[in-house]
Design an enzyme around this catalytic site. Sequence first.
Site, PDB file in Angstrom:
ATOM      1  N   ASP A 192       0.816  -1.214   0.000  1.00 46.21           N
ATOM      2  CA  ASP A 192       0.000   0.000   0.000  1.00 46.21           C
ATOM      3  C   ASP A 192       0.850   1.266   0.000  1.00 46.21           C
ATOM      4  O   ASP A 192       0.449   2.290  -0.547  1.00 46.21           O
ATOM      5  CB  ASP A 192      -0.995   0.010   1.172  1.00 46.21           C
ATOM      6  CG  ASP A 192      -2.280   0.752   0.802  1.00 46.21           C
ATOM      7  OD1 ASP A 192      -2.758   0.564  -0.330  1.00 46.21           O
ATOM      8  OD2 ASP A 192      -2.785   1.528   1.629  1.00 46.21           O
ATOM      9  N   GLU A 198     -11.205   6.032  -2.313  1.00 47.51           N
ATOM     10  CA  GLU A 198     -11.212   6.418  -0.898  1.00 47.51           C
ATOM     11  C   GLU A 198     -12.330   5.712  -0.130  1.00 47.51           C
ATOM     12  O   GLU A 198     -12.146   5.272   1.010  1.00 47.51           O
ATOM     13  CB  GLU A 198     -11.380   7.944  -0.775  1.00 47.51           C
ATOM     14  CG  GLU A 198     -10.244   8.764  -1.386  1.00 47.51           C
ATOM     15  CD  GLU A 198      -8.960   8.750  -0.577  1.00 47.51           C
ATOM     16  OE1 GLU A 198      -8.496   7.658  -0.192  1.00 47.51           O
ATOM     17  OE2 GLU A 198      -8.416   9.851  -0.336  1.00 47.51           O
ATOM     18  N   GLU A 255      -0.085  10.664   5.327  1.00 53.79           N
ATOM     19  CA  GLU A 255      -0.168   9.213   5.179  1.00 53.79           C
ATOM     20  C   GLU A 255       1.191   8.606   4.812  1.00 53.79           C
ATOM     21  O   GLU A 255       1.559   7.543   5.318  1.00 53.79           O
ATOM     22  CB  GLU A 255      -1.183   8.908   4.078  1.00 53.79           C
ATOM     23  CG  GLU A 255      -1.912   7.597   4.250  1.00 53.79           C
ATOM     24  CD  GLU A 255      -3.143   7.562   3.358  1.00 53.79           C
ATOM     25  OE1 GLU A 255      -4.098   8.315   3.647  1.00 53.79           O
ATOM     26  OE2 GLU A 255      -3.149   6.809   2.378  1.00 53.79           O
ATOM     27  N   GLU A 313      -9.542  -3.057  -6.236  1.00 55.03           N
ATOM     28  CA  GLU A 313      -9.486  -3.056  -4.767  1.00 55.03           C
ATOM     29  C   GLU A 313      -9.591  -4.479  -4.213  1.00 55.03           C
ATOM     30  O   GLU A 313      -8.873  -4.839  -3.281  1.00 55.03           O
ATOM     31  CB  GLU A 313     -10.580  -2.156  -4.180  1.00 55.03           C
ATOM     32  CG  GLU A 313     -10.332  -0.655  -4.402  1.00 55.03           C
ATOM     33  CD  GLU A 313      -9.164  -0.094  -3.592  1.00 55.03           C
ATOM     34  OE1 GLU A 313      -8.800  -0.677  -2.549  1.00 55.03           O
ATOM     35  OE2 GLU A 313      -8.603   0.930  -4.017  1.00 55.03           O
TER      36      GLU A 313
HETATM   37  C1  HMH Z   1      -5.223   0.180  -2.649  1.00 56.16           C
HETATM   38  N1  HMH Z   1      -6.912   1.868  -2.172  1.00 56.16           N
HETATM   39  C2  HMH Z   1      -5.689   1.396  -1.929  1.00 56.16           C
HETATM   40  N2  HMH Z   1      -4.890   1.991  -1.036  1.00 56.16           N
HETATM   41  C3  HMH Z   1      -5.300   3.099  -0.377  1.00 56.16           C
HETATM   42  N3  HMH Z   1      -4.466   3.672   0.522  1.00 56.16           N
HETATM   43  C4  HMH Z   1      -6.589   3.613  -0.607  1.00 56.16           C
HETATM   44  C5  HMH Z   1      -7.368   2.951  -1.539  1.00 56.16           C
HETATM   45  C6  HMH Z   1      -7.158   4.809   0.108  1.00 56.16           C
HETATM   46  O1  HMH Z   1      -6.314   5.870   0.194  1.00 56.16           O
END
Ligand code: HMH
Length: 218
Positions: free
Chosen positions: A44, A137, A85, A207
Amino acid sequence: MLMIQKWLNQHNELYTSATRHPFTLSIRDGSVDLSAFKRWLGQDYIFVRAFVPFVASLLLKAWKESDDDSDIEVILGGMAALNDEVSWFKREASKWSVSLSSTVPQKTNLEYCRFLESLMSPEVDYTVAVTAFWAIEAVYQESYAHCLSDGSKTPEELKETCQRWGNDGFGQYCHTLQNIANRRLEKSPEDIISKAEATVMRVLEYEVEFWNMSRGET
Ligand code: HMH
């Protein structure tokens, strides 16, 4: 009925597979495999780094195309949150002894980042891009808020992660993005609406595949 609500009803199965994935459900019930969590964390971080230029491109589209000045401020707020983040990922990775510099992006991640890059093209309409932004999001918001809701057994050491996307402020922000997308869609011709819908479906599929990577089978 507003467009996004209509789509979520029509594609409820896909939306649910993204927002109630076995990985996040395992966080919620406390059975999560910590190596799966670490794999997700490393991947991520790579995704979020590619997400920043996508949001920058969205800001540019909003500036050129939006009929409402406040869109810029909402997207800029999202950008500021991403700055925070990125720092958080670095701290969290060090806490879990995940080496970010040696994390190799998996195929799914590369494909998702490439898809983001395709949405950065000036050819892509602001309405389509902002709708995609909402979907990206919203999946995290719904998934991680569920890990904190009544009856959850989320391990203490994962609560901060869930809070990051599951907090009420982030929920409000996603709601605002949804309002922007709906407002734009209402004024859009049929071809833009179809493109936006197809893009949301792609986001949801990516996702699901992204969460699947935490299994480490690829
Ligand atoms: C794969 N989707 C993914 N990572 C993230 N951090 C978000 C959405 C949301 O910011």
